[in-house]
Write a protein that holds these residues in place. Structure first.
Motif, short mmCIF file in Angstrom:
data_model
loop_
_atom_site.label_atom_id
_atom_site.label_comp_id
_atom_site.label_asym_id
_atom_site.label_seq_id
_atom_site.Cartn_x
_atom_site.Cartn_y
_atom_site.Cartn_z
N CYS A 173 0.44 -0.69 0.28
CA CYS A 173 -0.35 -0.21 -0.37
C CYS A 173 0.83 0.87 0.00
O CYS A 173 0.52 2.35 -0.11
N LEU A 180 -16.42 1.20 -0.01
CA LEU A 180 -15.21 1.37 -0.90
C LEU A 180 -14.75 0.41 -1.91
O LEU A 180 -14.46 0.14 -2.65
N ARG A 203 -8.18 -1.49 -1.68
CA ARG A 203 -7.59 -2.61 -1.91
C ARG A 203 -7.82 -3.74 -0.90
O ARG A 203 -7.98 -3.47 0.27
N LYS A 212 -5.92 1.17 -11.95
CA LYS A 212 -5.28 0.80 -10.62
C LYS A 212 -6.27 0.66 -10.10
O LYS A 212 -7.00 1.50 -10.29
N GLN A 213 -6.28 0.32 -8.59
CA GLN A 213 -7.60 0.55 -7.69
C GLN A 213 -7.30 1.97 -7.04
O GLN A 213 -6.07 2.03 -6.10
N ASN A 214 -8.57 2.50 -6.24
CA ASN A 214 -8.11 3.12 -4.28
C ASN A 214 -7.52 2.67 -4.03
O ASN A 214 -7.86 1.42 -3.44
N GLU A 254 3.90 5.73 -6.98
CA GLU A 254 3.02 5.26 -7.94
C GLU A 254 3.58 5.14 -9.13
O GLU A 254 3.47 4.08 -10.30
N THR A 270 -14.15 -1.06 -5.42
CA THR A 270 -12.97 -1.23 -5.81
C THR A 270 -12.67 -2.87 -6.01
O THR A 270 -12.52 -2.69 -7.59
#
Length: 324
Positions: free
Chosen positions: A33, A126, A88, A82-84, A37, A130
Motif C-alpha cells: 500500500c 469502498l 484494495r 489501478k485501484q483506490n 505510483e 473497488t
C-alpha cells in the motif's frame, strides 16, 4: 532467463487451503500500500512485457515475481485499472484494524455506535466498489441503495442489540454488539452491491475456460461464499478480543492507562487480521465450481441453454469466479 512462470496464474496450488492461504498472504501484503505510483506503473509494464515475452534483457525471475505481486495487489483483474489504495484487499489489515478497534472500544453510547458503524460501512462500500466485477457493472443508483441499506441495517442492528442487551445482558455481552451489526450488514451489503450478478447471472466455463453460459445459481453460490469469508475475516478479532480486554481491564496497570485501551485494541485487531485476511480469502477456491446435475434441478432453463451451447456435451461441473 530462468524457467518462465505463468504470469496470469497463482504461484501456489489453489486446490488446497494451504496454497490459497499462501497466495492471499502474499498478494494482500499491507506493505504494497505504501509503494509509489511510479513503481506500481512500472510493475504493470513489466508484467505486460513478460506476458508478451518482450521483457528487458537481464530481467530476473525475482523481479518478475515482485512485479506480479504489485500488479495483483493494486490493479483490477478485469479492467486492469489501478485501484483506490483504500479499497484494495491489501489495505484490509491497516484499515480494518483501525475501524474494528474503534468499534470495539466505543460501544457504550448510541451516538458512538451509530458513528462507527457508519464509518465501517462506508469503508466496506469502498472495498466492494473497488473489487467489483467489471463484467457486471453496477449503476450509481444501485451503489447508493446498497450503501444506504447496509449502513441502515448495521446501525439498526447495533442499536437494537444495544437497547435490548442493555436491559437483559451484562456489560461483557454488550461488547458483542459491533460484531452482530457487522455480520448483519455483510448479509445485506454484498448481495446488493452484486445484485446484477444475481439478476443476470455470471459467466460460467468448462474445465478449459471456455464460456458456455451464464448462471444465477452460480452467482448466488459465489456471493454466499464471499459473505461467509467476510464475516469469518472479522469474527476472531471481534469475538475473542472482548474476552481478552475483559480480563486485562481488571489489572491495576490497565486501569491506570485507560486512554491507551483504544490503541491497544487496534494493535491487537491488527494481529488477528494479519492472519485472518488471507485465511478468509482462502476458505473457498477463487475458481468456484458447480455440479451440472444441481443446475439441472434448480436452474433447468440455464441447464438446457448450456446443453445446446456445448452440443449436448455438458461437463460434469461448470466453473466461475466467485469474486472477493
Amino acid at each position: 532467463m530462468p524457467e518462465r512462470i505463468n504470469i496470469d496464474a497463482p504461484l501456489w496450488d489453489q486446490s488446497t487451503f494451504v496454497g490459497r492461504f499462501k497466495h492471499f498472504l502474499w498478494v494482500t501484503d499491507p506493505r504494497t500500500c505504501v509503494v509509489s505510483e511510479d513503481t506500481l506503473d512500472n510493475a504493470k509494464i513489466l508484467v505486460e512485457q513478460y506476458r508478451n515475452r518482450s521483457e528487458p534483457p537481464g530481467t530476473s525471475l525475482e523481479q518478475v515475481i515482485y512485479a506480479k505481486k504489485l500488479y495483483e495487489s493494486a490493479f483490477h483483474p478485469d479492467s486492469g485499472e489501478k485501484q483506490n489504495v483504500f479499497g484494495r484487499m491489501s489495505f484490509q489489515v491497516p484499515g480494518g484494524m483501525a475501524i474494528t478497534g474503534a468499534m470495539l472500544q466505543f460501544y457504550r453510547t448510541a451516538p458512538a455506535v451509530v458513528f462507527w458503524q457508519w464509518v465501517n460501512q462506508s469503508f466496506n462500500a469502498l472495498v466492494n466498489y473497488t473489487n467489483r466485477n467489471a463484467k457486471s457493472p453496477t449503476s450509481t443508483t444501485q451503489l447508493l441503495v446498497a450503501y444506504v441499506t447496509a449502513t441502515s441495517s448495521a446501525m439498526g442492528t447495533a442499536l437494537g442489540c444495544k437497547y435490548y442487551w442493555t436491559k437483559r445482558a451484562s456489560p461483557f455481552v454488550q461488547r458483542y454488539v459491533p460484531f452482530a451489526a457487522v455480520a448483519a450488514a455483510n448479509c445485506v451489503n454484498i448481495p446488493l452491491m452484486r445484485q446484477n450478478e444475481i439478476l443476470g447471472g455470471i459467466d460460467c466455463t468448462d474445465e478449459k475456460g471456455k464460456i458456455i453460459g451464464q448462471s444465477k445459481l452460480a452467482a448466488a453460490k459465489g456471493i454466499t461464499q464471499v459473505i461467509v469469508s467476510r464475516i469469518t475475516m472479522c469474527a476472531p478479532g471481534m469475538l475473542i478480543l472482548p474476552v481478552i480486554m475483559e480480563r486485562l481491564e481488571k489489572y491495576p496497570l490497565m486501569q491506570r492507562i485507560t486512554p491507551l485501551h483504544g490503541p491497544i485494541q487496534v494493535m491487537m485487531v491488527g494481529c488477528f487480521l494479519s492472519f485472518m485476511v488471507p485465511t478468509a480469502c482462502g476458505l473457498f477456491p477463487q475458481r468456484c465450481s458447480l455440479k451440472t446435475s444441481t443446475l439441472a434441478w434448480l436452474e433447468p432453463k440455464t441447464y438446457e441453454n448450456m446443453k445446446k451451447a456445448t452440443g449436448d456435451k455438458l461437463p460434469e461441473r461448470i466453473y466461475f469466479n466467485k469474486g472477493l
